[in-house]
Scaffold this active site. Sequence first.
Site, PDB file in Angstrom:
ATOM      1  N   TRP A  11       0.875  -1.255   0.000  1.00 43.09           N
ATOM      2  CA  TRP A  11       0.043   0.020   0.004  1.00 43.09           C
ATOM      3  C   TRP A  11       1.019   1.358  -0.126  1.00 43.09           C
ATOM      4  O   TRP A  11       0.576   2.320  -0.745  1.00 43.09           O
ATOM      5  CB  TRP A  11      -1.030   0.016   1.290  1.00 43.09           C
ATOM      6  CG  TRP A  11      -1.817   1.207   1.178  1.00 43.09           C
ATOM      7  CD1 TRP A  11      -2.479   1.787   2.522  1.00 43.09           C
ATOM      8  CD2 TRP A  11      -2.594   1.491   0.101  1.00 43.09           C
ATOM      9  NE1 TRP A  11      -3.172   2.661   2.167  1.00 43.09           N
ATOM     10  CE2 TRP A  11      -3.522   2.615   0.779  1.00 43.09           C
ATOM     11  CE3 TRP A  11      -2.949   1.221  -1.161  1.00 43.09           C
ATOM     12  CZ2 TRP A  11      -4.242   3.301  -0.111  1.00 43.09           C
ATOM     13  CZ3 TRP A  11      -3.806   2.147  -1.880  1.00 43.09           C
ATOM     14  CH2 TRP A  11      -4.662   3.128  -1.529  1.00 43.09           C
ATOM     15  N   LYS A  79      -5.323   1.103   8.151  1.00 43.54           N
ATOM     16  CA  LYS A  79      -6.466   0.964   8.575  1.00 43.54           C
ATOM     17  C   LYS A  79      -6.557  -0.237   9.667  1.00 43.54           C
ATOM     18  O   LYS A  79      -6.145  -1.169   9.465  1.00 43.54           O
ATOM     19  CB  LYS A  79      -7.423   0.488   7.570  1.00 43.54           C
ATOM     20  CG  LYS A  79      -7.570   1.487   6.400  1.00 43.54           C
ATOM     21  CD  LYS A  79      -8.364   1.114   5.116  1.00 43.54           C
ATOM     22  CE  LYS A  79      -8.587   1.761   3.955  1.00 43.54           C
ATOM     23  NZ  LYS A  79      -9.224   1.219   2.686  1.00 43.54           N
ATOM     24  N   GLY A 107     -11.514   4.537   1.773  1.00 43.03           N
ATOM     25  CA  GLY A 107     -12.144   4.226   0.706  1.00 43.03           C
ATOM     26  C   GLY A 107     -11.707   2.838   0.064  1.00 43.03           C
ATOM     27  O   GLY A 107     -10.583   2.407   0.234  1.00 43.03           O
ATOM     28  N   ALA A 111      -4.036  -1.989  -3.527  1.00 47.94           N
ATOM     29  CA  ALA A 111      -2.721  -1.677  -3.882  1.00 47.94           C
ATOM     30  C   ALA A 111      -2.348  -2.059  -5.429  1.00 47.94           C
ATOM     31  O   ALA A 111      -1.895  -0.965  -6.248  1.00 47.94           O
ATOM     32  CB  ALA A 111      -1.731  -1.796  -2.849  1.00 47.94           C
ATOM     33  N   LYS A 161     -14.432  -3.375   8.219  1.00 52.88           N
ATOM     34  CA  LYS A 161     -14.534  -3.942   7.088  1.00 52.88           C
ATOM     35  C   LYS A 161     -13.544  -5.059   6.817  1.00 52.88           C
ATOM     36  O   LYS A 161     -13.806  -6.147   6.068  1.00 52.88           O
ATOM     37  CB  LYS A 161     -14.554  -2.968   6.002  1.00 52.88           C
ATOM     38  CG  LYS A 161     -13.342  -2.066   5.821  1.00 52.88           C
ATOM     39  CD  LYS A 161     -12.174  -2.707   4.704  1.00 52.88           C
ATOM     40  CE  LYS A 161     -11.163  -1.937   4.478  1.00 52.88           C
ATOM     41  NZ  LYS A 161      -9.854  -2.674   3.904  1.00 52.88           N
ATOM     42  N   SER A 224      -7.912  -8.984  -1.361  1.00 56.51           N
ATOM     43  CA  SER A 224      -8.090  -8.910  -0.138  1.00 56.51           C
ATOM     44  C   SER A 224      -7.367  -9.872   0.784  1.00 56.51           C
ATOM     45  O   SER A 224      -7.786 -11.142   0.666  1.00 56.51           O
ATOM     46  CB  SER A 224      -9.362  -8.579   0.327  1.00 56.51           C
ATOM     47  OG  SER A 224      -9.328  -8.466   1.697  1.00 56.51           O
ATOM     48  N   GLU A 251      -4.829  -6.877   8.661  1.00 55.67           N
ATOM     49  CA  GLU A 251      -4.876  -6.207   9.716  1.00 55.67           C
ATOM     50  C   GLU A 251      -6.413  -6.431  10.349  1.00 55.67           C
ATOM     51  O   GLU A 251      -6.655  -6.365  11.867  1.00 55.67           O
ATOM     52  CB  GLU A 251      -5.380  -4.664   9.259  1.00 55.67           C
ATOM     53  CG  GLU A 251      -4.172  -3.905   8.725  1.00 55.67           C
ATOM     54  CD  GLU A 251      -3.117  -3.194   9.880  1.00 55.67           C
ATOM     55  OE1 GLU A 251      -3.699  -3.577  11.251  1.00 55.67           O
ATOM     56  OE2 GLU A 251      -2.380  -2.623   9.687  1.00 55.67           O
TER      57      GLU A 251
END
EC number: 1.1.1.94
Length: 297
Positions: A11, A79, A107, A111, A161, A224, A251
């Site tokens: 990222w 995040k 948002g 990456a 999320k 993800s 995370e």
Amino acid sequence: MRIAVIGAGKWGSALHLALKENHNCFISSLHQRDLEDFVSIKEALECEYLVFALSSQGMRAWLKENFINKGQKILIASKGIEDQSCQFLDEIFLDFVPKENFCVLSGPSFAAEVMQKLPTALMISGINQELCKKFASFFPDFIKTYIDNDVRGAEICGAYKNVLAIASGISDGLKLGNNARAALISRGLIEMHRFGKFFGAKEETFLGLSGAGDLFLTATSVLSRNYRVGLKLAQNQKLDSILVELNEVAEGVKTAYAIEKLAKMKGIYTPIVNEVVAIFKGKSVQEATQSLLKQND
């Protein structure tokens, strides 16, 4: 004007690539990396604008060890919620810089797609709207930026999320179907909203880029890493071995523990997060799924 990205993972590297399109942008991390525009931490901290893309669990330690406040303006691009303290990232940064000097980036944004310069939309949140506008102006044309002042909402959505993405990965790994995944994501959005409202997040944030946008992306794609953790948990793999194999930070794992603790302390109903944590602690994915199906709200 100089910008430095702190954190040279995927990222951080993607943000560096985007920001250097039109500006003098450097990248730095604790360990020397063979990267274009790489500078030392000391050199990075001399820049006027800093973008933090470090692991949320390591943020406080990094700041304590390295940060010197010289009035730099900061964009928090990580995040998560710190597991040990259950603090949001903006709370951690408040120990080091005034709230007028930082914003939060959120948002739907993988990456890999930013690196390919594919169209992306991001939200920049902060109480200093002029600073939000300044950071927004740094991004190239393929990234559309919006601004608002809901820092807490952006923080909670960005963190929550990831846990819901793990749950979604479990659902897909168990081959429960598209109907089940849609139900899980929509109920997850309600759960995230319930949690966020307790901490003062704004209604509109949950239906915007920071909330629904990022959730739908993260909970439906193998890009993800948190979703991939869920897929592997559904195959009855142990969490520790999954994280070793992943070789990246997911995370949602530590954040799940933090949310569960906060929810218990505050009396907030978070059934999906609770079942994800129970799976981490050894509960079978099948039993956890049945527990969720029996929930009435």
